[in-house]
Design an enzyme around this catalytic site. Structure first.
Site, short mmCIF file in Angstrom:
data_model
loop_
_atom_site.label_atom_id
_atom_site.label_comp_id
_atom_site.label_asym_id
_atom_site.label_seq_id
_atom_site.Cartn_x
_atom_site.Cartn_y
_atom_site.Cartn_z
N TYR A 108 5.58 -4.17 -1.46
CA TYR A 108 4.99 -3.12 -2.31
C TYR A 108 3.55 -2.88 -1.86
O TYR A 108 2.81 -3.81 -1.58
CB TYR A 108 4.98 -3.54 -3.79
CG TYR A 108 4.24 -2.54 -4.66
CD1 TYR A 108 4.93 -1.47 -5.23
CD2 TYR A 108 2.87 -2.64 -4.86
CE1 TYR A 108 4.25 -0.52 -5.99
CE2 TYR A 108 2.19 -1.70 -5.62
CZ TYR A 108 2.88 -0.64 -6.18
OH TYR A 108 2.22 0.29 -6.92
N GLU A 196 1.47 5.42 -3.53
CA GLU A 196 2.33 4.24 -3.65
C GLU A 196 3.45 4.29 -2.62
O GLU A 196 4.11 5.32 -2.46
CB GLU A 196 2.92 4.19 -5.06
CG GLU A 196 3.82 2.99 -5.32
CD GLU A 196 4.40 3.01 -6.72
OE1 GLU A 196 3.90 2.24 -7.57
OE2 GLU A 196 5.33 3.80 -6.97
#
Length: 386
Positions: A108, A196
């Site tokens: 992530y 993101e």
């Protein structure tokens, strides 16, 4: 402002961040041709402004152009319901046909503005492919954060600290640091509020790619970015929010049934909180601004009543810049012209509040006048349940 995944990946590629081969299409025939061009197994991904698409049936694997066409036919036009869309879901108008990846590891990587420190912060984790909120709740020790002074931006040591913290294989450390530096360049250059990559994948053949991406932009900076404004997809936004923006009203639709009309963002937040305190649910955030003129009040009424879920309206105005009697007259005139047929609870405080209360009580309309916010909220919630 939000954009689609395929648009986010195009932007990542402009900043030299590797992404899978893919193509956005709007019909099944083009989906099959895109799969033929890409070759091999592909993934067909619904393009909506919401996460959780896979669980809702919006992401499918296809091993041939024919299978890709069939998957696209299933996804295009479907009402995709995820935990982020709400029960009403979103209609899928576009799909991304993209090469399938043989994934070795999922990471992530995200960047936001930390409000407490007023600095950009990189958030990273070895636990990719799942919601970062879940990782933070269950295994907070797996979350890495690196704050950056906006006066100097991201430095190589910031990037190296994150790459070592992610335990990247040695051959990918330099590439990972470069990717982080490029993500910061994108975030800064495009005035992002969120950038993101989830997951950032390492493939079995040693590549590092952004398998999924989400980018949001600061609305207040869009005047500097006409190219980004051109990416806006109005079909993904609430029609009432679009109309409110055109009328210069700050409006966000929510899931409740008590419509709120307030002047001032702080007062609006307090109003929504106290509605919930008394057992109700606000239907919106609506700030008519400091002026709260009759014209703006009427426009606000139209926006509120366009939401069929609104069963009562709570008007909470503080008369500082604007006199309360002028607001009262505006409310009366707007209610007459629009034939409002839901209960209206009004609390006006400040300049000429007593005169405003008299005007409301003498009108031919059935207003409920409250003298403080607690009384107003409790009466609005009670009106909904009647």
């Amino acid at each position: 402002m939000k954009i689609h995944e395929y648009q986010a990946k195009e932007l990542l590629a402009q900043f030299t961040i590797p992404v899978p081969k893919g193509k956005m299409v709007t019909n099944a025939g083009d989906a099959g041709r895109a799969a033929d061009e890409i070759g091999g197994t592909v993934v067909v991904k619904a393009q909506i402004h919401a996460g959780g698409r896979g669980k809702g049936g919006g992401i499918k694997l296809a091993r041939s152009p024919e299978e890709t066409r069939a998957c696209a036919e299933q996804i295009l036009g479907m009402r995709l319901v995820t935990h982020q869309t709400g029960p009403e879901g979103k209609i899928v108008h576009k799909v991304l046909v993209e090469e399938a990846l043989e994934i070795e590891k999922e990471l992530y990587l995200g960047m936001v503005i930390d409000r407490e420190s007023s600095q950009p912060v990189i958030i990273a984790s070895e636990e990719g492919g799942v919601e970062i909120e879940v990782v933070a709740d269950r295994t907070p020790e797996k979350i890495l954060k690196e704050f950056m002074d906006p006066r100097v931006g991201m430095q190589p040591f910031n990037a190296r600290k994150i790459t070592f913290g992610l335990n990247l294989p040695e051959p990918l450390i330099k590439q990972g640091a470069g990717l982080l530096m490029n993500l910061y360049r994108l975030f800064h250059a495009c005035d992002c509020s969120l950038a993101e990559i989830n997951p950032l994948v390492i493939t079995k053949d040693g590549r590092m790619l952004a398998a999924d991406a989400k980018i949001n932009f600061d609305d207040n900076a869009l005047g500097r970015h006409p190219d980004i404004v051109a990416l806006r997809d109005l079909s993904e936004e609430e029609p009432t929010e679009i109309e409110a923006a055109e009328q210069n009203l700050s409006y966000i639709k929510l899931d409740g049934n008590v419509g709120c009309m307030v002047n001032g963002a702080g007062l609006a937040m307090a109003t929504m909180d106290i509605i919930q305190h008394y057992g109700g649910m606000p239907a919106n955030f609506l700030d008519v601004g400091g002026a709260a003129s009759a014209e703006r009040v009427e426009k606000a009424f139209k926006i509120l009543l366009a939401d069929g879920n609104v069963k009562a309206v709570l008007i909470n105005i503080f008369g500082g810049i604007v006199r309360c009697d002028r607001v009262a007259n505006g409310v009366i005139e707007a209610a007459k012209r629009l034939e409002v047929n839901v209960p209206i609870v009004i609390r006006l405080a400040g300049t000429n509040a007593d005169l405003a209360a008299e005007l409301l009580e003498r009108s031919d309309l059935e207003f409920t006048v409250a003298h403080d916010l607690a009384e107003a909220a409790s009466k609005a919630v009670a009106a909904v349940s009647r």
